[in-house]
Design a protein around this motif. Sequence first.
Motif, PDB file in Angstrom:
ATOM      1  N   GLU A  99       0.919  -1.176  -0.069  1.00  0.00           N
ATOM      2  CA  GLU A  99       0.258   0.073   0.027  1.00  0.00           C
ATOM      3  C   GLU A  99       0.955   1.213   0.099  1.00  0.00           C
ATOM      4  OE1 GLU A  99      -2.612  -0.057   3.386  1.00  0.00           O
ATOM      5  OE2 GLU A  99      -3.432  -2.215   2.809  1.00  0.00           O
ATOM      6  N   LYS A 133       3.344  -0.055   2.753  1.00  0.00           N
ATOM      7  CA  LYS A 133       3.100  -1.259   3.796  1.00  0.00           C
ATOM      8  C   LYS A 133       2.584  -2.458   3.098  1.00  0.00           C
ATOM      9  CE  LYS A 133      -1.034  -0.923   6.200  1.00  0.00           C
ATOM     10  NZ  LYS A 133      -1.828  -0.611   7.255  1.00  0.00           N
ATOM     11  N   LEU A 138      -3.948  -7.091  -1.863  1.00  0.00           N
ATOM     12  CA  LEU A 138      -3.982  -6.115  -3.069  1.00  0.00           C
ATOM     13  C   LEU A 138      -4.428  -6.801  -4.250  1.00  0.00           C
ATOM     14  CD1 LEU A 138      -1.617  -3.411  -1.847  1.00  0.00           C
ATOM     15  CD2 LEU A 138      -4.085  -3.512  -1.432  1.00  0.00           C
TER      16      LEU A 138
HETATM   17  C1  NAG Z   1      -5.197  -5.058   2.360  1.00  0.00           C
HETATM   18  O1  NAG Z   1      -5.985  -4.386   1.302  1.00  0.00           O
HETATM   19  C2  NAG Z   1      -7.337  -4.836   1.196  1.00  0.00           C
HETATM   20  C3  NAG Z   1      -7.750  -4.261  -0.011  1.00  0.00           C
HETATM   21  O2  NAG Z   1      -7.674  -2.952  -0.319  1.00  0.00           O
HETATM   22  C4  NAG Z   1      -7.799  -4.228   2.605  1.00  0.00           C
HETATM   23  O3  NAG Z   1      -9.420  -4.342   2.472  1.00  0.00           O
HETATM   24  C5  NAG Z   1      -7.247  -4.582   3.671  1.00  0.00           C
HETATM   25  O4  NAG Z   1      -7.889  -4.138   4.822  1.00  0.00           O
HETATM   26  C6  NAG Z   1      -5.687  -4.575   3.738  1.00  0.00           C
HETATM   27  N1  NAG Z   1      -5.107  -5.058   4.806  1.00  0.00           N
HETATM   28  C7  NAG Z   1      -4.521  -4.592   5.623  1.00  0.00           C
HETATM   29  C8  NAG Z   1      -3.752  -5.559   6.840  1.00  0.00           C
HETATM   30  O5  NAG Z   1      -4.081  -3.401   5.664  1.00  0.00           O
END
Ligand code: NAG
Length: 318
Positions: A99, A133, A138
Amino acid sequence: MLNTVLIMLLVPTAGLGARYNSHMVKGWSNSDCVRPWQQAQMSKPTLRIPSRAIECHPDDHNCPAGRNPVCQYSLRSQKYVCCEDKKDADIPTCPKYYETLLLPCGNSVDSQCPRGYRCLGSLGDDSIKLCCKPNRTLEYREPEHTFRENRIVPRLLPIAPAYELIATFSDEQISMGQLFDASIIEKLADPPIMSAGVELQDEKLYTIILADATSKAVTWLVANIAAFDGQLEIHRRTKSAVSYQPPDETDKPVGMHTMILALFEQHDTWSQKDLARIAMDDFNFGEWLEEYAHVLPGQPLAATFYGYSTKKDDRKRI
Ligand SMILES: *[C@@H]1O[C@H](CO)[C@@H](O)[C@H](O)[C@H]1NC(C)=O
């Protein structure tokens, strides 16, 4: 939590400010805006005062409407100014499965990133470091991701195609980003056979364009192509507006050329006059699509890209 960290970074406290400053001067820009893809929002010039960066207060969110405006401290002007994304800005993102926090970070200063983030080189440009992150869940859309990863979109082509264009040169089906070096350049001697990866509509007209993004030249253009049974009606006798120009070892500049091959579904028929006017050199997809927005949509239906080199590929295998 994130907000606190952001504000901390933008306030020029003694130690952090100095470190950030020296790194920024080297790696980022010397403009008012810390993020290299941003520019200052400027005031309208008046008789009394020339146009200048609009000042703001970090707690008030009082920047004018714009492209992702932020109020941030300018080390150049020594005050808070409004910054917004440049038009068609090539906004960096983290590598796949990370992210993105659009927060620049420096070499060996990982502490600048909030907890859980790592300072990594951005997708397609390792020299731009961002806080990233990890997130294995994703999802990525293709072919858009490959176009972005190779920095074709948005730098050379504003919007990624909906589908990958399947192109075959001399019986070889190419993959996106494939390189043809000087020793095999003759494979590109004839125009490719193409399929769009999607059923075409018989009542629509289509445009095929091949552009050399390196020399900014259009090297093939066929317009007003009909579709028949879901396939392009294109064959040897189809008249092209710009006839196919095969790459050659003597092409300038020496080295790698990036080629973008795109198929557009037309809104309207090209007039002969407009076709004759297409700038064959100093070609730019963004400007071209803006100028002919009445004929073509901004998004190609299908596209691919490849490279050829006037030299042999002598890069070492890693
Ligand atoms: C990872 O990405 C997904 C999709 O955008 C999201 O729903 C999820 O909360 C994220 N996980 C973390 C651990 O941030």
